[in-house]
Design a protein around this motif. Structure first.
Motif, PDB file in Angstrom:
ATOM      1  N   GLU A   1     -13.945  36.581  -0.122  1.00  0.00           N
ATOM      2  CA  GLU A   1     -12.894  36.083  -1.014  1.00  0.00           C
ATOM      3  C   GLU A   1     -11.548  36.000  -0.292  1.00  0.00           C
ATOM      4  N   LYS A   2     -11.297  36.976   0.581  1.00  0.00           N
ATOM      5  CA  LYS A   2     -10.061  36.973   1.377  1.00  0.00           C
ATOM      6  C   LYS A   2     -10.028  35.755   2.301  1.00  0.00           C
ATOM      7  N   ASN A   3     -11.179  35.459   2.940  1.00  0.00           N
ATOM      8  CA  ASN A   3     -11.263  34.298   3.830  1.00  0.00           C
ATOM      9  C   ASN A   3     -11.163  32.984   3.062  1.00  0.00           C
ATOM     10  N   LEU A   4     -11.717  32.967   1.845  1.00  0.00           N
ATOM     11  CA  LEU A   4     -11.646  31.753   1.026  1.00  0.00           C
ATOM     12  C   LEU A   4     -10.204  31.367   0.689  1.00  0.00           C
ATOM     13  N   LYS A   5      -9.364  32.377   0.497  1.00  0.00           N
ATOM     14  CA  LYS A   5      -7.969  32.124   0.125  1.00  0.00           C
ATOM     15  C   LYS A   5      -7.157  31.515   1.267  1.00  0.00           C
ATOM     16  N   VAL A   6      -7.522  31.853   2.498  1.00  0.00           N
ATOM     17  CA  VAL A   6      -6.721  31.392   3.644  1.00  0.00           C
ATOM     18  C   VAL A   6      -7.352  30.206   4.382  1.00  0.00           C
ATOM     19  N   THR A   7      -8.622  29.909   4.061  1.00  0.00           N
ATOM     20  CA  THR A   7      -9.311  28.816   4.762  1.00  0.00           C
ATOM     21  C   THR A   7      -8.939  27.456   4.160  1.00  0.00           C
ATOM     22  N   THR A   8      -8.590  26.527   5.027  1.00  0.00           N
ATOM     23  CA  THR A   8      -8.245  25.170   4.576  1.00  0.00           C
ATOM     24  C   THR A   8      -9.352  24.168   4.902  1.00  0.00           C
ATOM     25  N   ASN A   9     -10.258  24.562   5.770  1.00  0.00           N
ATOM     26  CA  ASN A   9     -11.365  23.677   6.149  1.00  0.00           C
ATOM     27  C   ASN A   9     -12.356  23.556   4.990  1.00  0.00           C
ATOM     28  N   PRO A  10     -12.569  22.356   4.446  1.00  0.00           N
ATOM     29  CA  PRO A  10     -13.466  22.197   3.280  1.00  0.00           C
ATOM     30  C   PRO A  10     -14.921  22.574   3.577  1.00  0.00           C
ATOM     31  N   ILE A  11     -15.373  22.334   4.821  1.00  0.00           N
ATOM     32  CA  ILE A  11     -16.754  22.691   5.180  1.00  0.00           C
ATOM     33  C   ILE A  11     -16.909  24.215   5.216  1.00  0.00           C
ATOM     34  N   ALA A  12     -15.909  24.884   5.796  1.00  0.00           N
ATOM     35  CA  ALA A  12     -15.931  26.356   5.855  1.00  0.00           C
ATOM     36  C   ALA A  12     -15.860  26.945   4.452  1.00  0.00           C
ATOM     37  N   LYS A  13     -15.040  26.332   3.595  1.00  0.00           N
ATOM     38  CA  LYS A  13     -14.922  26.806   2.205  1.00  0.00           C
ATOM     39  C   LYS A  13     -16.261  26.709   1.480  1.00  0.00           C
ATOM     40  N   LYS A  14     -16.945  25.601   1.694  1.00  0.00           N
ATOM     41  CA  LYS A  14     -18.240  25.386   1.046  1.00  0.00           C
ATOM     42  C   LYS A  14     -19.256  26.432   1.516  1.00  0.00           C
ATOM     43  N   PHE A  15     -19.245  26.711   2.816  1.00  0.00           N
ATOM     44  CA  PHE A  15     -20.153  27.706   3.380  1.00  0.00           C
ATOM     45  C   PHE A  15     -19.850  29.098   2.843  1.00  0.00           C
ATOM     46  N   LEU A  16     -18.549  29.461   2.799  1.00  0.00           N
ATOM     47  CA  LEU A  16     -18.143  30.779   2.307  1.00  0.00           C
ATOM     48  C   LEU A  16     -18.481  30.951   0.827  1.00  0.00           C
ATOM     49  N   GLN A  17     -18.271  29.885   0.036  1.00  0.00           N
ATOM     50  CA  GLN A  17     -18.571  29.954  -1.391  1.00  0.00           C
ATOM     51  C   GLN A  17     -20.059  30.152  -1.626  1.00  0.00           C
ATOM     52  N   ARG A  18     -20.891  29.466  -0.800  1.00  0.00           N
ATOM     53  CA  ARG A  18     -22.336  29.631  -0.917  1.00  0.00           C
ATOM     54  C   ARG A  18     -22.745  31.072  -0.594  1.00  0.00           C
ATOM     55  N   LYS A  19     -22.114  31.635   0.450  1.00  0.00           N
ATOM     56  CA  LYS A  19     -22.407  33.014   0.845  1.00  0.00           C
ATOM     57  C   LYS A  19     -21.976  33.983  -0.240  1.00  0.00           C
ATOM     58  N   LEU A  20     -20.821  33.722  -0.872  1.00  0.00           N
ATOM     59  CA  LEU A  20     -20.329  34.574  -1.956  1.00  0.00           C
ATOM     60  C   LEU A  20     -21.276  34.529  -3.152  1.00  0.00           C
ATOM     61  N   ASP A  21     -21.758  33.342  -3.493  1.00  0.00           N
ATOM     62  CA  ASP A  21     -22.710  33.190  -4.598  1.00  0.00           C
ATOM     63  C   ASP A  21     -24.004  33.969  -4.329  1.00  0.00           C
ATOM     64  N   GLU A  22     -24.442  33.957  -3.069  1.00  0.00           N
ATOM     65  CA  GLU A  22     -25.654  34.697  -2.692  1.00  0.00           C
ATOM     66  C   GLU A  22     -25.459  36.198  -2.884  1.00  0.00           C
ATOM     67  N   LEU A  23     -24.291  36.694  -2.473  1.00  0.00           N
ATOM     68  CA  LEU A  23     -24.004  38.123  -2.607  1.00  0.00           C
ATOM     69  C   LEU A  23     -23.926  38.538  -4.079  1.00  0.00           C
ATOM     70  N   ILE A  24     -23.318  37.683  -4.901  1.00  0.00           N
ATOM     71  CA  ILE A  24     -23.230  37.965  -6.341  1.00  0.00           C
ATOM     72  C   ILE A  24     -24.623  37.995  -6.955  1.00  0.00           C
ATOM     73  N   PHE A  25     -25.471  37.042  -6.544  1.00  0.00           N
ATOM     74  CA  PHE A  25     -26.852  37.005  -7.042  1.00  0.00           C
ATOM     75  C   PHE A  25     -27.604  38.279  -6.651  1.00  0.00           C
ATOM     76  N   LEU A  26     -27.454  38.715  -5.397  1.00  0.00           N
ATOM     77  CA  LEU A  26     -28.119  39.935  -4.927  1.00  0.00           C
ATOM     78  C   LEU A  26     -27.680  41.143  -5.743  1.00  0.00           C
ATOM     79  N   GLU A  27     -26.376  41.235  -6.003  1.00  0.00           N
ATOM     80  CA  GLU A  27     -25.846  42.380  -6.740  1.00  0.00           C
ATOM     81  C   GLU A  27     -26.359  42.413  -8.176  1.00  0.00           C
ATOM     82  N   GLN A  28     -26.579  41.252  -8.747  1.00  0.00           N
ATOM     83  CA  GLN A  28     -27.015  41.166 -10.147  1.00  0.00           C
ATOM     84  C   GLN A  28     -28.525  41.261 -10.318  1.00  0.00           C
ATOM     85  N   ASN A  29     -29.287  40.930  -9.271  1.00  0.00           N
ATOM     86  CA  ASN A  29     -30.736  40.814  -9.441  1.00  0.00           C
ATOM     87  C   ASN A  29     -31.591  41.674  -8.515  1.00  0.00           C
TER      88      ASN A  29
END
Length: 228
Positions: free
Chosen positions: A142-170
């Protein structure tokens, strides 16, 4: 001895805490803007709802249940004071035994036998599925998402964040704990020393914070409840 009142543990608000917040609201009654009045009204409504739920929960706990439960309080060192004495919990550090060689497995078996001979007092080993904790990794992404301006990097980080949230919930980790007992404070301190002194390659422990201890005990008494 100053006992814990659980005000810092997010399980449910106490009556004292709710009343304290109500008093604070009354003391802060000054000229408010329309937005502030609306916010204060919402907060008051929330407090009433919390008190209502708390009373409902208290009524649902029968006198019989309170009578048969052994827990009395918690001391300043986060140990549980019981009707019969003291109890404390420690997490057992685990390892993948399938990755060990045959000689290492034998060495671990003999080391555990050595621990059992050294710690001759009563204890209980618990096994429990605990939710996977990915909070640290989520905060980093989340810290990296706030400072990253590269749209490809943002997409990759968001996907990784979603995976971590899924792991924590399931997903759940199988964890092991040791529960030790004593008749008084001096005795529990002595048994904790013996526990730490006799750690070895097969049996190592680490402290558990109070919030997790409460979650473990809650799960032990409510098997069908899912922990958060």
């Amino acid at each position: 001895m100053g006992f814990k009142k659980f005000d810092d543990i997010n399980i449910r608000p106490s009556k004292e805490k709710i009343k304290e917040r109500e008093k604070k609201q009354k003391r802060e009654k000054v000229k408010l803007s329309k937005e502030e009045k609306l916010k204060a009204k919402e907060e008051k409504k929330k407090l009433k709802e919390e008190m209502k739920n708390l009373k409902k929960t208290d009524r649902s706990i029968s006198a019989y249940t309170k009578d048969i439960m052994d827990f009395v309080d918690i001391d300043e060192d986060d140990r549980f004071i019981m009707k019969y004495g003291y109890m404390d919990l420690y997490q057992i550090k685990t390892k993948d035994v399938h990755a060990l060689s045959e000689s290492d497995i034998q060495r671990h078996i003999y080391s555990f036998i050595s621990f059992l001979r050294a710690y001759s007092e009563d204890f209980k080993i618990l096994s429990m599925n605990f939710p996977v904790n990915t909070t640290t990794q989520q905060m980093y992404i989340e810290k990296n998402l706030k400072v990253t301006t590269n749209p490809i990097a943002k997409k990759f980080l968001q996907r990784k964040l979603d995976e971590l949230i899924f792991l924590e919930q399931n997903r759940f980790d199988k964890e092991f704990y040791i529960m030790i007992f004593a008749s008084n404070k001096e005795e529990i301190e002595d048994r904790e020393r013996v526990l730490y002194i006799n750690q070895n390659i097969a049996f190592k422990v680490e402290e558990i914070n109070l919030e997790k201890k409460l979650k473990i005990l809650f799960k032990l008494n409510n098997f069908n409840t899912k922990l958060n």
